[in-house]
Design a protein around this motif. Sequence first.
Motif, mmCIF file in Angstrom:
data_model
loop_
_atom_site.group_PDB
_atom_site.id
_atom_site.type_symbol
_atom_site.label_atom_id
_atom_site.label_comp_id
_atom_site.label_asym_id
_atom_site.label_seq_id
_atom_site.Cartn_x
_atom_site.Cartn_y
_atom_site.Cartn_z
ATOM 1 N N THR A 1 0.849 -1.193 0.000
ATOM 2 C CA THR A 1 0.000 0.000 0.000
ATOM 3 C C THR A 1 0.884 1.243 0.000
ATOM 4 O OG1 THR A 1 -1.807 1.107 1.152
ATOM 5 C CG2 THR A 1 -0.109 0.118 2.513
ATOM 6 N N ASN A 2 0.285 2.406 -0.099
ATOM 7 C CA ASN A 2 0.995 3.676 -0.079
ATOM 8 C C ASN A 2 0.813 4.333 1.280
ATOM 9 O OD1 ASN A 2 1.601 3.285 -2.794
ATOM 10 N ND2 ASN A 2 -0.225 4.381 -3.477
ATOM 11 N N TYR A 3 1.904 4.924 1.764
ATOM 12 C CA TYR A 3 1.872 5.540 3.081
ATOM 13 C C TYR A 3 2.251 7.021 2.958
ATOM 14 C CZ TYR A 3 1.977 0.710 4.745
ATOM 15 O OH TYR A 3 1.683 -0.608 4.965
ATOM 16 N N THR A 4 1.732 7.780 3.943
ATOM 17 C CA THR A 4 2.080 9.201 4.067
ATOM 18 C C THR A 4 2.339 9.492 5.532
ATOM 19 O OG1 THR A 4 0.678 9.771 2.195
ATOM 20 C CG2 THR A 4 1.360 11.567 3.637
ATOM 21 N N LEU A 5 3.535 10.060 5.805
ATOM 22 C CA LEU A 5 3.887 10.449 7.164
ATOM 23 C C LEU A 5 3.601 11.928 7.332
ATOM 24 C CD1 LEU A 5 6.933 9.343 9.223
ATOM 25 C CD2 LEU A 5 6.490 11.780 8.998
ATOM 26 N N PHE A 6 2.824 12.254 8.356
ATOM 27 C CA PHE A 6 2.465 13.635 8.649
ATOM 28 C C PHE A 6 3.195 14.077 9.913
ATOM 29 C CE2 PHE A 6 -1.026 11.990 6.169
ATOM 30 C CZ PHE A 6 -1.295 13.015 5.275
ATOM 31 N N PHE A 7 3.950 15.176 9.825
ATOM 32 C CA PHE A 7 4.690 15.747 10.950
ATOM 33 C C PHE A 7 4.082 17.094 11.296
ATOM 34 C CE2 PHE A 7 7.880 18.722 12.492
ATOM 35 C CZ PHE A 7 8.491 18.017 13.515
ATOM 36 N N SER A 8 3.916 17.322 12.606
ATOM 37 C CA SER A 8 3.397 18.623 13.038
ATOM 38 C C SER A 8 4.014 18.988 14.374
ATOM 39 C CB SER A 8 1.866 18.584 13.146
ATOM 40 O OG SER A 8 1.462 17.671 14.146
ATOM 41 N N SER A 9 4.394 20.271 14.512
ATOM 42 C CA SER A 9 4.955 20.829 15.742
ATOM 43 C C SER A 9 4.412 22.240 15.898
ATOM 44 C CB SER A 9 6.485 20.829 15.678
ATOM 45 O OG SER A 9 6.950 21.749 14.712
ATOM 46 N N PRO A 10 4.639 22.874 17.063
ATOM 47 C CA PRO A 10 4.128 24.230 17.214
ATOM 48 C C PRO A 10 4.668 25.217 16.180
ATOM 49 C CG PRO A 10 4.701 23.317 19.350
ATOM 50 C CD PRO A 10 5.181 22.345 18.327
ATOM 51 N N ARG A 11 5.819 24.901 15.606
ATOM 52 C CA ARG A 11 6.431 25.845 14.682
ATOM 53 C C ARG A 11 6.358 25.397 13.230
ATOM 54 N NH1 ARG A 11 9.841 29.475 17.434
ATOM 55 N NH2 ARG A 11 10.042 28.975 19.647
ATOM 56 N N ASP A 12 6.063 24.078 12.946
ATOM 57 C CA ASP A 12 6.148 23.626 11.557
ATOM 58 C C ASP A 12 5.300 22.379 11.381
ATOM 59 O OD1 ASP A 12 6.897 23.523 8.949
ATOM 60 O OD2 ASP A 12 8.814 22.532 9.332
ATOM 61 N N SER A 13 4.985 22.098 10.130
ATOM 62 C CA SER A 13 4.297 20.846 9.760
ATOM 63 C C SER A 13 4.652 20.496 8.329
ATOM 64 C CB SER A 13 2.777 20.997 9.933
ATOM 65 O OG SER A 13 2.279 21.983 9.068
ATOM 66 N N TRP A 14 4.741 19.226 8.051
ATOM 67 C CA TRP A 14 5.057 18.759 6.699
ATOM 68 C C TRP A 14 4.663 17.286 6.601
ATOM 69 C CZ3 TRP A 14 8.500 14.811 7.247
ATOM 70 C CH2 TRP A 14 9.322 14.832 8.377
ATOM 71 N N ASN A 15 4.694 16.728 5.389
ATOM 72 C CA ASN A 15 4.372 15.307 5.168
ATOM 73 C C ASN A 15 5.259 14.759 4.066
ATOM 74 O OD1 ASN A 15 2.781 15.376 2.462
ATOM 75 N ND2 ASN A 15 1.834 16.984 3.697
ATOM 76 N N LYS A 16 5.362 13.469 4.063
ATOM 77 C CA LYS A 16 6.189 12.781 3.062
ATOM 78 C C LYS A 16 5.544 11.451 2.727
ATOM 79 C CE LYS A 16 10.856 11.155 2.034
ATOM 80 N NZ LYS A 16 12.245 10.998 2.515
ATOM 81 N N SER A 17 5.452 11.158 1.421
ATOM 82 C CA SER A 17 4.806 9.928 0.946
ATOM 83 C C SER A 17 5.861 8.902 0.548
ATOM 84 C CB SER A 17 3.889 10.226 -0.252
ATOM 85 O OG SER A 17 2.847 11.087 0.123
ATOM 86 N N ILE A 18 5.581 7.656 0.854
ATOM 87 C CA ILE A 18 6.449 6.529 0.489
ATOM 88 C C ILE A 18 5.555 5.386 0.027
ATOM 89 C CG2 ILE A 18 8.400 7.109 1.991
ATOM 90 C CD1 ILE A 18 7.215 5.301 4.074
ATOM 91 N N TRP A 19 6.140 4.365 -0.577
ATOM 92 C CA TRP A 19 5.369 3.266 -1.161
ATOM 93 C C TRP A 19 5.898 1.925 -0.661
ATOM 94 C CZ3 TRP A 19 6.609 7.743 -3.592
ATOM 95 C CH2 TRP A 19 5.544 8.467 -4.161
ATOM 96 N N ASN A 20 4.975 1.142 -0.143
ATOM 97 C CA ASN A 20 5.183 -0.281 0.135
ATOM 98 C C ASN A 20 6.304 -0.577 1.138
ATOM 99 O OD1 ASN A 20 3.172 -0.789 -1.730
ATOM 100 N ND2 ASN A 20 4.630 -1.036 -3.418
ATOM 101 N N VAL A 21 6.720 0.395 1.922
ATOM 102 C CA VAL A 21 7.685 0.157 2.997
ATOM 103 C C VAL A 21 7.150 0.811 4.259
ATOM 104 C CG1 VAL A 21 9.720 -0.070 1.524
ATOM 105 C CG2 VAL A 21 9.009 2.206 2.321
ATOM 106 N N THR A 22 7.588 0.304 5.400
ATOM 107 C CA THR A 22 7.083 0.801 6.686
ATOM 108 C C THR A 22 8.158 1.553 7.455
ATOM 109 O OG1 THR A 22 7.608 -1.321 7.718
ATOM 110 C CG2 THR A 22 5.371 -1.033 6.864
ATOM 111 N N THR A 23 9.020 2.244 6.779
ATOM 112 C CA THR A 23 10.018 3.105 7.399
ATOM 113 C C THR A 23 10.211 4.337 6.535
ATOM 114 O OG1 THR A 23 12.278 3.262 8.247
ATOM 115 C CG2 THR A 23 11.933 1.909 6.292
ATOM 116 N N CYS A 24 10.508 5.432 7.179
ATOM 117 C CA CYS A 24 10.641 6.695 6.448
ATOM 118 C C CYS A 24 11.706 7.544 7.128
ATOM 119 C CB CYS A 24 9.302 7.436 6.430
ATOM 120 S SG CYS A 24 9.381 9.079 5.671
ATOM 121 N N THR A 25 12.651 8.067 6.332
ATOM 122 C CA THR A 25 13.678 8.981 6.821
ATOM 123 C C THR A 25 13.555 10.300 6.074
ATOM 124 O OG1 THR A 25 15.185 7.166 7.360
ATOM 125 C CG2 THR A 25 16.162 9.356 7.097
ATOM 126 N N SER A 26 13.490 11.368 6.812
ATOM 127 C CA SER A 26 13.335 12.695 6.211
ATOM 128 C C SER A 26 14.179 13.697 6.965
ATOM 129 C CB SER A 26 11.858 13.116 6.239
ATOM 130 O OG SER A 26 11.413 13.208 7.578
#
Length: 764
Positions: free
Chosen positions: A131-156
């Motif tokens: 499946t396709n995954y999207t990691l969503f990051f949010s903090s008081p000062r910033d937010s961003w997301n990153k999409s990956i495919w068929n793996v369960t780990t993400c480095t950004s």
Amino acid sequence: MTYLSQGQHVPGCDVYPKDPYIEVGSNTKVFCKRCVQGEVYWTQDKERIDQSLSNTTNNHTHSVLSLTNFTQLSAVLECHSAKLHQVLGGTIIKTYTKPSKISCMLHYHNQERGGVPQLLTCKWEHQPRTTNYTLFFSSPRDSWNKSIWNVTTCTSPGYKIILFENFNVTVCAKTDAWEACSDPYVFDPFKILKIIRPKIEVSVESNNLKIQWNRSEAMSTEEIKCQDKYTETVGNKTPNVSDITLKPEKLGYAPWSDWSLEKTILTKFNKSDVKLHLWRTVTRPDTNGVRKVHAMWTPIPATCEGTFFYKIQQIPVKQHTTGLNYTETLCSNSTCDVYVNEEEHRVDLIVFHNESPLVKDSVYVPAVAGSLPQVTEIQTSASGGVVLVSWTAPVQPVRGYMIDWTHDGNQYYWNETRSTSTSLFDLLDKKQYNITVTPLFDDQTGRGSQADPICSRIGDPDNITASVRANHNSASVSWVTQTQEECSGAVIYYRVFYTTQEGPMHSFLLDVTVDNKKRDVILKDLKPDTQYSIYIEATASTGTSKSSQSFFKTKTSDPRLITVLSVCGSILIIIVISLGLCCAIRCKKFKEKPVPDPGLSSLAEWLLPDHPKEMCLFHPFSDPSESFCDRVYTEEMQKSTDSPSATGYYPESDEAEDYNVSTASLTSKLQNEKPDEHVETHPSSSGEPTELLSPGNKLVGPYRSQRSVETPDLGTGKQSKGVPVKQSETKGPMTVYVSLSMLKEGPVLETVSNSNIQEYIRPE
């Protein structure tokens, strides 16, 4: 894959929703549109569902199935008519899960720089992963997301993360049919920070090592937890790891940094740290009573500064107490061989450092004679390359035990223990070891006891080499084993596998007890003129070994039949050759019968009646009954003297003249003996008479010089006018054959050839 039942579909009936996806553990409802009379019921994966889970609605036009806390990955639901026993419709329910167990770590890309961490790595669990995954990051000062495919780990990149502010991470999974998001996870940067590896400095202080390292800039104001790891470079030793806790434990939950780069440092030489662990092995005395003592010890590491050498002194115990002279031997770094007699000795090892004595150790060598304590009931076993040794202690109290072992008699290993059992590690694989246990006392040793040889590990069976002799419908298979190592496994049975090249594998199994005798087998019922492949497998308790695959081809026919035919053919040929040789020999003997050739005979004067028989000029023929001189003449010789032909021909050659003279002389004598008789002539076959003897003319002979041959005896039954010949006895007529080659060439041959020569002569 699950399929719906293939029953007859009833028009107007159906089940919906069609193939829905629901989250694991959620509730759902399924509807069945009824188009038949009577009750309906539901099944899940062919199993009937409790009727209490369904009810009817809309004036009994629909049946509703309620599912609560549904956790199966998938299920087939079908609606059935209770009266018709038909499937009215069906659907497949599939479930999905949302990502869970999210963990994140802040770390540095560059291990040489500190400051704010550059990377954020997060991991999570989810099934399935397609499946396709999207990691969503949010903090008081910033937010961003990153999409990956068929793996369960993400480095950004994490350069916008503030170490003193918490942040949230959410992972969403999405497919064409469904979408699910994890619960939000909150992270404290200090608890997930992996600091850079430290840079260390090591120094030597007396017998201690001092280790210093730099602090991370991020942790410059905080106390942290750390570990140090060190190990000796001599020998294969396990590193020592120690923990150091530096309060407050701000980073007690943070991941460890990577280990620092290794550094090697040389400690100062300390005399008290030298442990030689001196030991020896002693051989049996030879015919002269001399024993070899193999001394061995732990050498001083080569990394130590200075020059070291070793000296051995072997001193008889009696001289050792009186201070008499002893023998010294310079030795190598770790072993030395010296020789002693049958008395007890003490072997001293002295280590010199820069030509000065550094340390000394001593070991006892017992005498050959005398009774000394020793251990009993030594038992050994091997498991996983480790040999376990146990024994029974002697009655006398001991200080400990020394165990030494070797696999080749050259390289020895030894170890001291206080227990009555020990384990031997780091042994060579599949090698046989000899183990000796010796009790130790305060200043002496007991007598060593040797255990039965044992292998560190039993290997596979011996290698196999096979050979095949094939006939037309069978094959004789034999094999030999070649030891590949001393600890090969004992074969329990052999298996012979063989197959034709065209068909599937066909195995012929033989179970043979290992008695070092059975190494062959006969394969029967094979196909003639067929190619086979074969290999042999030996099975032991520890494993199996195979021979290399070989090939053989059966013969077209039975070779024994060919052998029989060959032998019979050979015998027949010998018989035929023998018969031919016999016939040839008989024919040769028949042809070689002593039949004289008249062409080789000669003429001489006839003997007078009163002449002795021994004076006969003619040789007797082969007939033993004939002893008198027989004469040979033709019919021409018997013809009348008044024949014109006989009186008118005189050959002029010298040879012919000789014949005439001799013949005339013979004729004259015959006439003197019986003057009243004359030679009777007979006409030849051509009608031309030829005269042989004539009173008034010379004798003309148509023959060459001849020797005597057998002639028939002249008969006396009829009065004849021929020349009388005396005979010892009267015999019947005999036939004499005359060849034309007897005639001389020239006028005589020409004259004779013009007449027909009688083929045989018959006296009258």
